[in-house]
Design an enzyme around this catalytic site. Structure first.
Site, mmCIF file in Angstrom:
data_model
loop_
_atom_site.group_PDB
_atom_site.id
_atom_site.type_symbol
_atom_site.label_atom_id
_atom_site.label_comp_id
_atom_site.label_asym_id
_atom_site.label_seq_id
_atom_site.Cartn_x
_atom_site.Cartn_y
_atom_site.Cartn_z
ATOM 1 C CB SER A 38 -52.188 -30.719 -27.724
ATOM 2 O OG SER A 38 -52.030 -31.895 -26.957
ATOM 3 C CG HIS A 42 -45.220 -25.958 -28.691
ATOM 4 N ND1 HIS A 42 -45.413 -26.139 -27.337
ATOM 5 C CD2 HIS A 42 -45.755 -27.044 -29.302
ATOM 6 C CE1 HIS A 42 -46.015 -27.300 -27.139
ATOM 7 N NE2 HIS A 42 -46.240 -27.866 -28.316
ATOM 8 C CB VAL A 165 -47.239 -48.674 -49.393
ATOM 9 C CG1 VAL A 165 -46.030 -49.306 -50.088
ATOM 10 C CG2 VAL A 165 -47.686 -47.418 -50.128
ATOM 11 C CE LYS A 243 -42.943 -28.761 -25.450
ATOM 12 N NZ LYS A 243 -42.735 -29.906 -26.343
#
Length: 299
Positions: A38, A42, A165, A243
């Site tokens: 996003s 913060h 890998v 959140k």
């Protein structure tokens, strides 16, 4: 891995007298989780500093002006608003505020109805108050990674893309890495910054055993002329595992709504669904009623 973590580590190592090579399994850097997060810097109030995540959030958020001056990626310190709809939600807001104060976040503000609507006039009229964190901001996540890698390369770091890998041999004082296409690389130290695939790389290298369960977040990008475009990042009061659905102005002048947080088994499943679409816009319109599906650019 050449996502934000691998790129940041490579840039830091480039200031020391050592040879550093970044290996990336995709065609270019930032092709994994980093390009689709996003892009939020913060505000430092969601977690206590008794947690490593909380300490790094507080320390990290103050670094971005200096990083932006050095690397020239798009960044805006637009601020965060957490919107509460009930007296009960305001109790959570007060807890987040006290947590932010304890974390020594500058400028944190506990807001009543009048103040929160002054800060963000497009909020739902039913919002009764909230939290304002002016320290929050937004970046373009992929351009941030590009700038980190470009800086590291200017300082002598080598980048090898399409290097998946598939085998690692511990030969005492060094590792021998084998790529899927037959290339090989010898290194004294390995840094596992493989993001979503860090558990698989750890297993290949015979290191710690752990399992990453993917949590997919679906988001929608809205046009820069969208009527619901806010001036600040809008959070709901957080739930225990998320959140919540956010409304996020981007540095490019567009707007994102989302994300969902759905655990799944398949790391390659990038599909979007109608159910998530409806849930996201229902939640986003609760925060800002002018948010509209008509403004969608992409999902």
């Amino acid at each position: 891995g050449a996502g934000v973590v691998g790129a940041s580590i490579a840039r830091k190592l480039s200031s020391y007298d050592c040879r550093t090579v970044v290996l990336e399994k995709e065609w270019d850097v930032s092709f994994g989780v980093s390009k689709t997060n996003s892009g939020i810097v913060h505000g430092g109030f969601h977690y206590p500093t008794s947690l490593l995540k909380g300490r790094l959030e507080v320390e990290g958020t103050i670094m971005f002006e200096k990083l932006q001056q050095e690397l020239h990626f798009p960044f805006q310190r637009c601020g965060i608003v957490v919107a509460a709809f009930t007296v009960e939600e305001m109790k959570t807001i007060e807890r987040l505020y006290m947590q932010g104060v304890e974390n020594r976040i500058i400028g944190l503000e506990l807001c009543n109805r009048e103040r929160i609507h002054t800060l963000e006039p497009k909020l739902n009229a039913d919002v009764v108050g909230g939290l304002h964190a002016p320290s929050g901001g937004v970046i373009e996540p992929y351009r941030f990674v590009f700038s980190l890698i470009e800086s590291a390369r200017k300082n002598g770091v080598e980048l090898q893309t399409r290097f998946k890998v598939v085998k690692a041999e511990n030969e005492g004082d060094h590792f021998l890495l084998h790529a899927e296409d037959g290339r090989r690389l010898q290194s004294r130290y390995l840094v596992n910054a493989a993001g979503l695939y860090a558990d698989e790389l750890s297993a290949v290298c015979g290191a710690e055993a752990f399992r990453i369960i993917p949590r997919k977040g679906q988001e929608f990008l809205l046009d820069r002329n969208a009527a619901g475009l806010p001036g600040k990042i809008i959070f709901p009061v957080p739930a225990p595992n998320s959140k919540g659905i956010l409304v996020i102005p981007t540095p490019e002048g567009t707007c994102m709504v989302g994300p969902t947080a759905v655990e799944q088994e398949d790391k390659e499943d990038l599909s979007t669904t109608r159910d998530n679409f409806e849930a996201i816009f229902h939640s986003a319109r609760r925060l800002i009623p002018k948010i509209s599906e008509r403004d969608i650019i992409t999902a």
